[in-house]
Design a protein around this motif. Structure first.
Motif, PDB file in Angstrom:
ATOM      1  N   UNK A   1       0.810  -1.208   0.000  1.00 26.45           N
ATOM      2  CA  UNK A   1       0.000   0.000   0.000  1.00 26.45           C
ATOM      3  C   UNK A   1       0.849   1.266   0.000  1.00 26.45           C
ATOM      4  N   UNK A   2       1.884   1.311   0.821  1.00 26.46           N
ATOM      5  CA  UNK A   2       2.655   2.530   1.020  1.00 26.46           C
ATOM      6  C   UNK A   2       4.126   2.310   0.677  1.00 26.46           C
ATOM      7  N   UNK A   3       4.843   3.417   0.446  1.00 25.55           N
ATOM      8  CA  UNK A   3       6.275   3.310   0.136  1.00 25.55           C
ATOM      9  C   UNK A   3       7.174   3.856   1.243  1.00 25.55           C
ATOM     10  N   UNK A   4       6.620   4.606   2.205  1.00 32.10           N
ATOM     11  CA  UNK A   4       7.378   5.144   3.340  1.00 32.10           C
ATOM     12  C   UNK A   4       8.545   6.012   2.861  1.00 32.10           C
ATOM     13  N   UNK A   5       8.245   6.969   1.982  1.00 35.68           N
ATOM     14  CA  UNK A   5       9.297   7.768   1.355  1.00 35.68           C
ATOM     15  C   UNK A   5       9.053   9.275   1.479  1.00 35.68           C
ATOM     16  N   UNK A   6       8.319   9.714   2.505  1.00 37.21           N
ATOM     17  CA  UNK A   6       8.111  11.141   2.707  1.00 37.21           C
ATOM     18  C   UNK A   6       9.317  11.764   3.418  1.00 37.21           C
ATOM     19  N   UNK A   7       9.411  13.082   3.321  1.00 36.54           N
ATOM     20  CA  UNK A   7      10.524  13.799   3.946  1.00 36.54           C
ATOM     21  C   UNK A   7      10.586  13.521   5.448  1.00 36.54           C
TER      22      UNK A   7
END
Length: 451
Positions: free
Chosen positions: A345-351
């Motif tokens: 579902x998610x990539x965990x790549x936010x700042x």
């Protein structure tokens, strides 16, 4: 669907008809391979705050013809591929077409099309241990670009790729890509990033994998997506054999990504994965990850950590925001990151995102059941920077389960089943794209090789 099947049949007939060509093409024919693969996917997604329930079943066929090479100093060859997808039922409700879970191309109201297809191919040339492919059936699997194949049909790229193993223990990869056809599209589009509506026609890359020892592999790659970003990658993989059936693997990865050309201008915006950006619309990121895997018999234990820098999110090619001449989306969405955190579902790549993850997997061949595998993984992240820059931080997590089985013998040998389930929960505000979600996928795969 008739036109799509006709394309498949015509291409198969062309490829098989080559077998009547005389001896000058003996090696071209002798080393040729042809296959038809089928995949059926049941996809269920519940993006809770959006009331965006989605239940859809699709099936697809993929024909591949991979020739050998003609005789001579420079060998010539041909790869051909045709794909067709059919919607069997369900899809995105009209009221919830804002969801990005595109399994098939959709109409303007968000409902799925009945079927879609494309034909692709590439000419190839070989000199010694160097091979070049030029065409539009390219599917790179490199740290700086992983071709997406997470739904029904695989994405493909147009351009040229050169691979060389002439130097012992080193594999060089160079290329230039110009366009992409997405996993849920029959349209070709320029290359961009999430948020960018203007396509670039030049993604340049080059790098090498060096097998320094039997246990140690080192990697370096550089890539430039013109007018969007420049990226450098460093990787290290080491496998330490402890005893028979027992090993310890270290996997280190580092990405440095910076703005290029018109990045930040209108049409060339990077949305930083919906998160914070020091320079709004621009690429400015360092991401590193470390993974350690201990294997004992059929058991596999993985533990790792990943850090995304504070100034902006991790970037990768994603054409989901590209628009056609009428201002309509091309349907090119879907991106893959060369990161363990690139989950269902998610990539965990936010700042600022600081992720810790683990996985347990078991291969039931150790119990006398070859072909059966299962795994469970968990990722937890904190320190996600508020996109407004007010100093707040958020956390999120995802839990994934997976069971795979492939028939090992008999008439159904190669028939595969894969059941996957994911639960994602986030503290990121809805205004910044934070939506709790649950997702289930069930795949049935089969490949028949007839050459």
């Amino acid at each position: 669907m008739t036109n799509s099947l006709t394309k498949l049949a015509s291409l198969a007939g062309l490829a098989l008809g080559i077998t009547s060509v005389p001896t000058a093409y003996a090696d071209f024919l002798k080393d040729s391979k042809a296959s038809v693969s089928s995949r059926t996917l049941y996809f269920e997604s519940d993006v809770r705050p959006l009331d965006a329930d989605q239940r859809q079943t699709v099936t697809g066929l993929k024909f591949d013809f991979l020739s050998g090479y003609t005789e001579g100093v420079v060998g010539l060859g041909l790869d051909a591929q045709a794909v067709v997808g059919v919607n069997l039922g369900g899809g995105i409700d009209n009221h919830s077409n804002t969801t990005t879970n595109t399994v098939s191309p959709v109409k303007s109201d968000g409902t799925p099309v009945d079927e879609w297809s494309s034909v692709r191919g590439a000419a190839k040339f070989k000199y010694s241990k160097t091979e070049a492919k030029i065409g539009n059936s390219l599917a790179p699997a490199l740290p700086i670009l992983v071709s997406n194949d997470g739904r029904l049909l695989p994405a493909a790229y147009s351009g040229a790729i050169l691979t060389s193993t002439d130097l012992n223990n080193v594999t060089f990869n160079f290329g230039r890509l110009t366009r992409e056809i997405g996993r849920a599209s029959s349209n070709w589009a320029g290359l961009g990033v999430a948020g960018g509506t203007r396509g670039s026609n030049a993604f340049w890359f080059g790098g090498a994998d060096w097998k320094a020892t039997d246990a140690l592999t080192l990697q370096y790659y550089h890539a430039t997506l013109e007018d969007y970003y420049k990226q450098d990658f460093l990787g290290l993989t080491h496998v330490y054999p402890i005893a028979v059936g027992q090993s310890f693997k270290t996997d280190l990865r580092y990405f440095n990504s910076r703005s290029d050309g018109r990045n930040g201008e209108a049409g060339y915006i990077f949305n930083n994965n919906g998160g914070y950006a020091k320079n709004v619309g621009e690429v400015d990121n360092n991401t590193w990850s470390a993974m350690f895997t201990y294997t004992l018999g059929g058991h596999s234990f993985l533990l790792g950590h990943q850090q995304v820098s504070d100034d902006g999110g991790m970037v990768a090619i994603n054409n989901g925001s590209i628009r056609d001449g009428r201002g309509q989306p091309e349907g090119e969405g879907g991106a893959s990151y060369y990161l363990f955190t690139d989950s269902m579902i998610n990539s965990f790549t936010r700042a600022g995102e600081n992720s810790t993850f683990g996985q347990y997997a078991y291969d039931f061949a150790a119990l006398g059941v070859p072909g059966l595998k299962a795994s469970v993984s968990y990722i937890h992240a904190n320190s996600i920077k508020d996109a407004t820059g007010n100093g707040s931080t958020f956390s999120e997590w995802e839990r994934d389960y997976r069971i795979d089985y492939a028939v090992q013998s008999g008439a159904a040998k190669g028939l595969g089943f894969s059941l996957r389930r994911a639960n994602y929960r986030t503290g990121v505000p809805e205004s910044q794209g934070g939506y709790d979600a649950d997702q289930t996928r069930f795949y049935i795969n089969y490949t028949y090789t007839f050459l």
